[in-house]
Design a protein around this motif. Structure first.
Motif, mmCIF file in Angstrom:
data_model
loop_
_atom_site.group_PDB
_atom_site.id
_atom_site.type_symbol
_atom_site.label_atom_id
_atom_site.label_comp_id
_atom_site.label_asym_id
_atom_site.label_seq_id
_atom_site.Cartn_x
_atom_site.Cartn_y
_atom_site.Cartn_z
ATOM 1 N N ASP A 121 0.812 -1.212 0.000
ATOM 2 C CA ASP A 121 0.000 0.000 0.000
ATOM 3 C C ASP A 121 0.847 1.264 0.000
ATOM 4 O O ASP A 121 0.711 2.144 0.837
ATOM 5 N N ASP A 122 1.738 1.363 -0.966
ATOM 6 C CA ASP A 122 2.642 2.501 -1.114
ATOM 7 C C ASP A 122 1.952 3.608 -1.900
ATOM 8 O O ASP A 122 1.575 3.413 -3.052
ATOM 9 N N PRO A 123 1.781 4.805 -1.306
ATOM 10 C CA PRO A 123 1.127 5.908 -2.028
ATOM 11 C C PRO A 123 1.867 6.326 -3.299
ATOM 12 O O PRO A 123 1.277 6.945 -4.178
ATOM 13 N N ALA A 124 3.155 5.984 -3.419
ATOM 14 C CA ALA A 124 3.922 6.337 -4.612
ATOM 15 C C ALA A 124 3.866 5.251 -5.689
ATOM 16 O O ALA A 124 4.469 5.406 -6.749
ATOM 17 N N ALA A 125 3.139 4.183 -5.444
ATOM 18 C CA ALA A 125 3.057 3.081 -6.409
ATOM 19 C C ALA A 125 2.416 3.541 -7.710
ATOM 20 O O ALA A 125 1.582 4.450 -7.723
ATOM 21 N N ARG A 126 2.801 2.877 -8.799
ATOM 22 C CA ARG A 126 2.255 3.181 -10.128
ATOM 23 C C ARG A 126 1.793 1.880 -10.781
ATOM 24 O O ARG A 126 2.578 0.950 -10.920
ATOM 25 N N TYR A 127 0.523 1.838 -11.154
ATOM 26 C CA TYR A 127 -0.034 0.677 -11.846
ATOM 27 C C TYR A 127 -1.373 1.080 -12.450
ATOM 28 O O TYR A 127 -1.852 2.195 -12.221
ATOM 29 N N GLU A 128 -1.950 0.185 -13.219
ATOM 30 C CA GLU A 128 -3.222 0.468 -13.894
ATOM 31 C C GLU A 128 -4.316 -0.470 -13.421
ATOM 32 O O GLU A 128 -4.058 -1.648 -13.140
ATOM 33 N N VAL A 129 -5.527 0.066 -13.361
ATOM 34 C CA VAL A 129 -6.726 -0.725 -13.111
ATOM 35 C C VAL A 129 -7.423 -0.855 -14.465
ATOM 36 O O VAL A 129 -7.697 0.143 -15.128
ATOM 37 N N ILE A 130 -7.671 -2.093 -14.874
ATOM 38 C CA ILE A 130 -8.233 -2.373 -16.195
ATOM 39 C C ILE A 130 -9.663 -2.888 -16.047
ATOM 40 O O ILE A 130 -9.934 -3.770 -15.233
ATOM 41 N N ALA A 131 -10.575 -2.340 -16.848
ATOM 42 C CA ALA A 131 -11.950 -2.851 -16.928
ATOM 43 C C ALA A 131 -12.013 -3.820 -18.101
ATOM 44 O O ALA A 131 -11.291 -3.664 -19.091
ATOM 45 N N TRP A 132 -12.883 -4.829 -17.978
ATOM 46 C CA TRP A 132 -13.041 -5.770 -19.083
ATOM 47 C C TRP A 132 -14.496 -6.233 -19.162
ATOM 48 O O TRP A 132 -15.262 -6.097 -18.229
ATOM 49 N N GLY A 133 -14.808 -6.778 -20.331
ATOM 50 C CA GLY A 133 -16.141 -7.345 -20.580
ATOM 51 C C GLY A 133 -17.136 -6.296 -21.035
ATOM 52 O O GLY A 133 -17.011 -5.115 -20.733
ATOM 53 N N ASN A 134 -18.106 -6.737 -21.808
ATOM 54 C CA ASN A 134 -19.154 -5.880 -22.350
ATOM 55 C C ASN A 134 -18.539 -4.680 -23.056
ATOM 56 O O ASN A 134 -17.757 -4.856 -23.969
ATOM 57 N N GLU A 135 -18.841 -3.450 -22.632
ATOM 58 C CA GLU A 135 -18.362 -2.273 -23.363
ATOM 59 C C GLU A 135 -16.845 -2.103 -23.290
ATOM 60 O O GLU A 135 -16.267 -1.389 -24.099
ATOM 61 N N ALA A 136 -16.166 -2.765 -22.350
ATOM 62 C CA ALA A 136 -14.718 -2.643 -22.209
ATOM 63 C C ALA A 136 -13.956 -3.677 -23.037
ATOM 64 O O ALA A 136 -12.728 -3.616 -23.120
ATOM 65 N N GLY A 137 -14.660 -4.628 -23.642
ATOM 66 C CA GLY A 137 -13.998 -5.650 -24.448
ATOM 67 C C GLY A 137 -12.999 -6.454 -23.637
ATOM 68 O O GLY A 137 -13.256 -6.812 -22.492
ATOM 69 N N ASP A 138 -11.845 -6.718 -24.239
ATOM 70 C CA ASP A 138 -10.813 -7.514 -23.565
ATOM 71 C C ASP A 138 -10.057 -6.718 -22.509
ATOM 72 O O ASP A 138 -9.296 -7.288 -21.749
ATOM 73 N N GLY A 139 -10.248 -5.420 -22.477
ATOM 74 C CA GLY A 139 -9.599 -4.615 -21.457
ATOM 75 C C GLY A 139 -9.380 -3.179 -21.889
ATOM 76 O O GLY A 139 -8.856 -2.931 -22.972
ATOM 77 N N THR A 140 -9.817 -2.258 -21.058
ATOM 78 C CA THR A 140 -9.577 -0.834 -21.273
ATOM 79 C C THR A 140 -9.185 -0.206 -19.937
ATOM 80 O O THR A 140 -9.549 -0.710 -18.871
ATOM 81 N N LEU A 141 -8.469 0.883 -20.010
ATOM 82 C CA LEU A 141 -8.022 1.571 -18.809
ATOM 83 C C LEU A 141 -9.224 2.100 -18.029
ATOM 84 O O LEU A 141 -10.059 2.811 -18.577
ATOM 85 N N PHE A 142 -9.325 1.725 -16.781
ATOM 86 C CA PHE A 142 -10.379 2.227 -15.886
ATOM 87 C C PHE A 142 -9.822 3.320 -14.992
ATOM 88 O O PHE A 142 -10.475 4.323 -14.737
ATOM 89 N N GLN A 143 -8.580 3.132 -14.522
ATOM 90 C CA GLN A 143 -7.975 4.118 -13.633
ATOM 91 C C GLN A 143 -6.466 3.908 -13.606
ATOM 92 O O GLN A 143 -6.001 2.774 -13.600
ATOM 93 N N LYS A 144 -5.733 5.005 -13.612
ATOM 94 C CA LYS A 144 -4.287 4.959 -13.427
ATOM 95 C C LYS A 144 -3.996 5.307 -11.976
ATOM 96 O O LYS A 144 -4.564 6.244 -11.439
ATOM 97 N N VAL A 145 -3.110 4.562 -11.361
ATOM 98 C CA VAL A 145 -2.677 4.854 -10.009
ATOM 99 C C VAL A 145 -1.257 5.382 -10.085
ATOM 100 O O VAL A 145 -0.372 4.702 -10.631
ATOM 101 N N GLY A 146 -1.033 6.578 -9.589
ATOM 102 C CA GLY A 146 0.266 7.229 -9.672
ATOM 103 C C GLY A 146 0.509 7.721 -11.088
ATOM 104 O O GLY A 146 0.058 7.126 -12.052
ATOM 105 N N ASP A 147 1.178 8.808 -11.221
ATOM 106 C CA ASP A 147 1.475 9.323 -12.574
ATOM 107 C C ASP A 147 2.922 9.485 -12.817
ATOM 108 O O ASP A 147 3.816 9.579 -12.264
#
Length: 147
Positions: A121-147
């Motif tokens: 749970d590092d506030p400086a971490a960087r990774y992506e949250v991916i949505a999938w299924g239905n309108e998101a298909g095989d995967g689309t960006l839902f949220q970026k963590v850290g920039d």
């Protein structure tokens, strides 16, 4: 006047109470020996979710049954209010999913990124949250963590 407002308040609670309570019930499928999954489930409880843990030696079967694309797999799979949550998803992303109710099957944090909830749970971490299924298909960006 107070009786009328009290009645409206009671009606509001009756109409929204069960839905709000249901939104907080989560089932987490995890390997019995996985400590980071346990840590994520404990963080979910601290965030106000009612968590039930199901331990399984064949966690891949849980992921396949939930429809999680293999490219998005992580160590645990959760279900909440009709959605699948794969891996160390941050709770602000989970809250946004439940609030906005997009037409997707679920969201995932693929792999086990250091600093994600349950992984330090590092506030400086960087990774992506991916949505999938239905309108998101095989995967689309839902949220970026850290920039």
């Amino acid at each position: 006047m107070n009786i009328h407002l009290t009645g409206l308040a009671a009606l509001f609670v009756a109409l929204t109470g069960p839905a709000l309570a249901q939104d907080r019930n989560m089932t987490v499928h995890k390997d019995p020996s996985c400590g980071c999954c346990t840590a994520w489930a404990e963080l979910a409880e601290k965030a106000g979710y009612k968590v039930s843990v199901v331990e399984s030696a064949d966690i891949a079967a849980s992921k396949a049954e939930a429809g999680v694309p293999e490219a998005l797999w992580s160590c645990h799979t959760a279900r909440i209010d009709g959605y699948v949550i794969e891996g160390h998803v941050p709770f602000d992303a989970l809250a946004r999913l439940l609030e906005t109710r997009p037409d997707v099957l679920g969201i995932a944090v693929p792999g086990m990124p250091e600093g994600s909830p349950g992984m330090g749970d590092d506030p400086a971490a960087r990774y992506e949250v991916i949505a999938w299924g239905n309108e998101a298909g095989d995967g689309t960006l839902f949220q970026k963590v850290g920039d």
